[in-house]
Design a protein around this motif. Structure first.
Motif, PDB file in Angstrom:
ATOM      1  N   GLU A  13     -30.750  67.972 -81.264  1.00 21.26           N
ATOM      2  CA  GLU A  13     -32.209  67.938 -81.139  1.00 21.26           C
ATOM      3  C   GLU A  13     -32.857  66.870 -82.031  1.00 21.26           C
ATOM      4  O   GLU A  13     -34.019  66.524 -81.862  1.00 21.26           O
ATOM      5  CB  GLU A  13     -32.827  69.311 -81.423  1.00 21.26           C
ATOM      6  N   ASP A  14     -32.102  66.323 -82.988  1.00 22.54           N
ATOM      7  CA  ASP A  14     -32.615  65.285 -83.882  1.00 22.54           C
ATOM      8  C   ASP A  14     -32.154  63.881 -83.511  1.00 22.54           C
ATOM      9  O   ASP A  14     -32.597  62.900 -84.119  1.00 22.54           O
ATOM     10  CB  ASP A  14     -32.181  65.576 -85.324  1.00 22.54           C
ATOM     11  N   ASP A  49     -32.727  61.768 -81.015  1.00 23.11           N
ATOM     12  CA  ASP A  49     -33.746  60.785 -80.638  1.00 23.11           C
ATOM     13  C   ASP A  49     -34.569  60.353 -81.844  1.00 23.11           C
ATOM     14  O   ASP A  49     -34.923  59.190 -81.979  1.00 23.11           O
ATOM     15  CB  ASP A  49     -34.679  61.350 -79.567  1.00 23.11           C
TER      16      ASP A  49
END
Length: 75
Positions: free
Chosen positions: A10-11, A13
């Motif tokens: 989830e981090d 990008d």
């Protein structure tokens, strides 16, 4: 790009946007990020947010940018 083994999916990008803005990507990676920004509005916004938060407010002043450009040319 960073070693993705240590980055939560989830981090990913956010990290890629940061690396792009900080200028630590190679030429091929930069082109890939620029292509992605043109195709994905959400990712382009992520890069824009990092740009806004990663440099001092005074940097946007035209006179400050011009001064730094003159310094760079003199070197």
């Amino acid at each position: 790009m960073s070693d993705t083994d240590d980055i939560a999916p989830e981090d990913a990008d956010r990290v890629l946007a940061a690396e792009y803005v900080l200028g630590v990507l190679g030429a091929d990676e930069r082109r890939a990020v620029e292509t992605r920004m043109a195709q994905e509005a959400a990712f382009a916004r992520e890069v824009a947010v990092f740009r806004r938060h990663s440099r001092p407010r005074w940097w946007s002043s035209l006179s400050v940018r011009a001064a730094f450009a003159r310094i760079a040319r003199a070197e």
